[in-house]
Enzyme design. Sequence first.
Site, PDB file in Angstrom:
ATOM      1  N   SER A 184      53.701 -43.374  35.009  1.00 59.94           N
ATOM      2  CA  SER A 184      55.121 -43.555  34.712  1.00 59.94           C
ATOM      3  C   SER A 184      55.847 -43.919  35.990  1.00 59.94           C
ATOM      4  O   SER A 184      55.367 -43.625  37.092  1.00 59.94           O
ATOM      5  CB  SER A 184      55.691 -42.241  34.172  1.00 59.94           C
ATOM      6  OG  SER A 184      57.097 -42.300  34.123  1.00 59.94           O
ATOM      7  N   TYR A 197      56.398 -32.838  34.725  1.00 55.94           N
ATOM      8  CA  TYR A 197      55.934 -34.129  34.186  1.00 55.94           C
ATOM      9  C   TYR A 197      55.688 -35.139  35.311  1.00 55.94           C
ATOM     10  O   TYR A 197      54.631 -35.791  35.370  1.00 55.94           O
ATOM     11  CB  TYR A 197      56.981 -34.658  33.204  1.00 55.94           C
ATOM     12  CG  TYR A 197      56.700 -36.035  32.660  1.00 55.94           C
ATOM     13  CD1 TYR A 197      55.834 -36.217  31.580  1.00 55.94           C
ATOM     14  CD2 TYR A 197      57.314 -37.167  33.212  1.00 55.94           C
ATOM     15  CE1 TYR A 197      55.591 -37.473  31.065  1.00 55.94           C
ATOM     16  CE2 TYR A 197      57.069 -38.439  32.694  1.00 55.94           C
ATOM     17  CZ  TYR A 197      56.213 -38.584  31.625  1.00 55.94           C
ATOM     18  OH  TYR A 197      55.966 -39.835  31.119  1.00 55.94           O
TER      19      TYR A 197
END
Length: 295
Positions: A184, A197
């Site tokens: 990401s 995350y």
Amino acid sequence: MPKDPITQYYHDTFPKQFQDPPGLQKEMDPKPDCGEESYRGAGKLTGRKALVTGGDSGIGRAAAIAYAREGADVAINYLPEEQPDAEEVKELVEAEGRKAILIPGDLKSERFNYKLVEEAVEQLGGLDILALVAGKQQAVEDIADLTTEQLKSTFETNVYPLYWLTKAALPHLPRGSSIITTTSVEGFNPSPMLLDYAATKSTIIGFTKGLAKQIADKGIRVNSVAPGPIWTPLQISGGQLQDNIPEFGSSTPETPIGRAGQPVELASVYVFLASEESSYVTAQVYSITGGVPTA
Ligand code: NAD
Ligand code: MG
């Protein structure tokens, strides 16, 4: 005339909406575009056999649809509560005349990871694409409120299965196979509310590059895709704070394209990295972020 990327996909504000994680794409408004109507294949993966985790919805669904339209048989994994989304993918894959194998189960269980690979190999009659897309994201504003339970479960979902699935798959993967992980923009430039995350996503970059070096001599390439803000169930089931949903992906100049991306906008890269066209590409991270920097 080429399409204008600013207006090519949904570019209005999003209605606030919350679902318990993992959420169903079926119930989102607007529904994410995973290429159901638009992705056209060109035989780039004829006869290939792919396992896609998180293949029921969002980015994984876009990859699964594209793989099938490029001529691959596809097994998808997802959580049991996502069965309705998975059934839609099965229909779409079968509409291409390809095999669609549905294997629900929780990747946090080590044993399930091994079962998943064995079942995919058995039902597909082999395996040569491992697209690891499943992931969990829950926004927490203050580290004081980040529970150890969440910290563990984010790593157990986003990181550990990459090791287990790779270990299980390697003995089956012929030369020319491809492993694709999903990192990401958060792995490069973490948001303050995604401490757990974001750390899993930088870990995935390290895993991908190291594994690529370790297994290059087996003729297997390993790369990662780094999405920016993409409209998927992950975001409306706690990945973002609800207050941020209406403007999701639209802040400029942070996101130069000025809108959230749609899963279909990642499909061709999952195809490219799986196909022979990327024969000289390994240990790389491919960013699809609407222009948000990843370096
Ligand atoms: P999504 O909700 O459609 O997909 C995530 C999938 O992960 C779910 O469908 C679910 O099947 C799977 N999953 C979650 N926990 C699981 C578990 N314990 N066991 C098995 N499967 C599990 O959302 P998405 O945005 O398409 O997410 C796909 C990947 O893209 C994730 O790795 C996510 O981190 C990454 N990503 C998304 C964005 C974004 O903006 N949407 C941005 C960067 C990276
Ligand atoms: Mg889902």
